[in-house]
Design a protein around this motif. Structure first.
Motif, mmCIF file in Angstrom:
data_model
loop_
_atom_site.group_PDB
_atom_site.id
_atom_site.type_symbol
_atom_site.label_atom_id
_atom_site.label_comp_id
_atom_site.label_asym_id
_atom_site.label_seq_id
_atom_site.Cartn_x
_atom_site.Cartn_y
_atom_site.Cartn_z
ATOM 1 N N SER A 345 0.807 -1.222 0.000
ATOM 2 C CA SER A 345 0.000 0.000 0.000
ATOM 3 C C SER A 345 0.841 1.273 0.000
ATOM 4 O O SER A 345 0.290 2.373 -0.090
ATOM 5 C CB SER A 345 -0.927 -0.010 1.231
ATOM 6 O OG SER A 345 -1.751 -1.163 1.235
ATOM 7 N N ALA A 346 2.158 1.132 0.101
ATOM 8 C CA ALA A 346 3.031 2.312 0.113
ATOM 9 C C ALA A 346 3.172 2.903 -1.287
ATOM 10 O O ALA A 346 3.157 2.173 -2.284
ATOM 11 C CB ALA A 346 4.409 1.929 0.653
ATOM 12 N N ASP A 347 3.322 4.203 -1.372
ATOM 13 C CA ASP A 347 3.484 4.866 -2.673
ATOM 14 C C ASP A 347 4.739 4.388 -3.396
ATOM 15 O O ASP A 347 4.803 4.412 -4.636
ATOM 16 C CB ASP A 347 3.557 6.384 -2.477
ATOM 17 C CG ASP A 347 2.230 6.980 -2.029
ATOM 18 O OD1 ASP A 347 1.184 6.307 -2.217
ATOM 19 O OD2 ASP A 347 2.239 8.097 -1.479
ATOM 20 N N THR A 348 5.733 3.965 -2.633
ATOM 21 C CA THR A 348 7.010 3.549 -3.233
ATOM 22 C C THR A 348 7.049 2.061 -3.590
ATOM 23 O O THR A 348 8.072 1.578 -4.087
ATOM 24 C CB THR A 348 8.161 3.848 -2.260
ATOM 25 O OG1 THR A 348 7.881 3.214 -1.004
ATOM 26 C CG2 THR A 348 8.319 5.348 -2.056
ATOM 27 N N ALA A 349 5.954 1.339 -3.340
ATOM 28 C CA ALA A 349 5.946 -0.106 -3.588
ATOM 29 C C ALA A 349 6.153 -0.394 -5.074
ATOM 30 O O ALA A 349 5.541 0.236 -5.944
ATOM 31 C CB ALA A 349 4.636 -0.713 -3.121
ATOM 32 N N LYS A 350 7.009 -1.351 -5.364
ATOM 33 C CA LYS A 350 7.312 -1.729 -6.737
ATOM 34 C C LYS A 350 7.702 -3.201 -6.767
ATOM 35 O O LYS A 350 8.510 -3.655 -5.955
ATOM 36 C CB LYS A 350 8.454 -0.869 -7.285
ATOM 37 C CG LYS A 350 8.797 -1.137 -8.739
ATOM 38 C CD LYS A 350 9.912 -0.205 -9.209
ATOM 39 C CE LYS A 350 10.263 -0.468 -10.662
ATOM 40 N NZ LYS A 350 11.360 0.431 -11.129
#
Length: 384
Positions: A345-350
């Motif tokens: 759910s983090a914006d930086t998740a990849k």
């Protein structure tokens, strides 16, 4: 973000060859519109496991389940047949039974309309003076229900091919275990705060065992012993052959069915979409998953012993040992999988590259993409 973006991102990821495979993108775990698509194209269509048939051994034994929003009851009728019905009264539409147990009849908790174990209406208080009412016109709608190797499956799709047909390749692969004779000794239901696919993928790979399960089974998990072949259309699998830390992990001395390496080989089976089984020569345990939201998953959890260990004088002790271990493993898995969903759910998740030990996750991604987007996964199935 467009509602089709998760689908496009998934198709892009699933179109990669395994040698350059990445995990599924975060959006397919976190987007509610993608979950809606999964409910429509997967859970309202596929066969879903609800438990073992020996758990409903006697007439009147029942369990309840909610499948794609539809309340269902599965029971053993008076003739000893497994049946499934809508768990909704035909009067004012209250749900009927709850949980699991044994009953002589299905009685509505709202107005006491009473149905037999065949689903037919047997009694309706104060309805005799109602013009047009005919008790014989009322019967709970049937839900498709099949038994396969001791497992109970249900589906809302009347056109879906039988479980036995879909899983015939798997049946031949594990025939020597005679899984149909294993006995379920416990069954529970839980809800965890993670996405259903995160938990499914966690079961499919053993890459995480030495770290996530360092306090339990991790020290006995040698990654170089894992075999992770390409999956098939309806399931994926991998094998572990080792000297088990528990006596029940290897074949019982009286087991004459398993020979050679099979006496020490564990099969880890992921039957799509969400039935996950660890099958050892002496015991089994399983999960059956259903989403309750993007970040919540309902889980049926159960396990038991092979017939040889059930007949052993120490059977009760073996069951207690197994249950204690699995409860500890579940605590570890819950912590790991809930952390994964939080990270997704983090914006930086990849999504990163997959290990060769995560081949089952690649195959699962192909399946999800096929069901939700129509991706032709024949290239992956035929590539090996």
């Amino acid at each position: 973000m467009s509602s089709i973006q998760p689908v496009n991102e998934l198709v892009e990821a699933a179109s990669r060859p395994f040698e350059d495979a990445r995990a599924m993108p975060p959006s397919v775990y976190t987007r509610s519109d993608f979950l809606d698509r999964e409910i429509e194209t997967i859970f309202s269509k596929e066969w879903i496991c609800v438990g073992r048939s020996n758990g409903l051994a006697n007439p009147g034994d029942y369990l309840t389940y909610e499948l794609a929003g539809q309340p269902i009851v599965v029971l053993r009728d008076k003739e000893g047949q497994l049946r499934a019905f809508s768990n909704v009264c035909l009067h004012r539409m209250s749900t009927l039974l709850e949980g699991a147990g044994n009953t002589r009849a299905i009685v509505c908790p709202y107005h006491a309309w009473t149905y037999g174990l065949d689903g037919r209406l047997r009694g309706a208080p104060f309805m005799t003076q109602t013009t047009g009412f005919c008790k014989e016109d009322y019967a709970l709608p049937s839900i498709r229900c099949e038994e396969w190797l001791g497992w109970i499956y249900v589906t809302l799709d009347n056109e879906r091919e039988s479980v036995a047909t879909a899983l015939r390749p798997l049946e031949s692969m594990i025939a020597q275990y005679e899984m149909e004779n294993y006995v379920e000794c416990f069954r529970e239901t839980h809800v965890w705060d993670t996405n259903w696919k995160v938990l499914a993928e966690n079961f499919m790979e053993s890459y995480h065992l030495p770290v996530c399960h360092a306090a339990t089974v991790g020290g006995h998990s040698k990654l170089d012993e894992m075999e992770c072949p390409p999956g098939l259309a309806a399931f994926n699998y991998h094998w572990i052959t080792k000297e088990a830390s528990l006596a029940i992990g290897n074949a019982h001395p009286s087991n004459t069915r398993l020979e050679g390496r099979w006496r020490k080989t564990t099969a880890l089976l992921a039957i799509y979409p969400s039935h996950l089984v660890t099958l050892t020569p002496g015991y089994f345990w399983y999960l059956s998953l259903h989403p309750k939201g993007t970040g919540r998953v309902a889980m049926v959890f159960g396990g038991g012993l092979s017939p040889e260990f059930m007949a052993d004088p120490r059977a009760e002790e073996y069951v207690a040992t197994l249950k204690t271990l699995l409860d500890e493993v579940n605590v570890e898995d819950r912590g790991c999988t809930e952390k994964v969903f939080k990270g997704l759910s983090a914006d930086t998740a990849k999504a990163g590259h997959l290990s060769y030990l995560e081949r089952p996750i690649y195959d699962f991604m192909q399946y999800i993409a096929e069901r939700t987007s129509g991706l032709d996964r024949s290239f992956a199935l035929a590539a090996e």
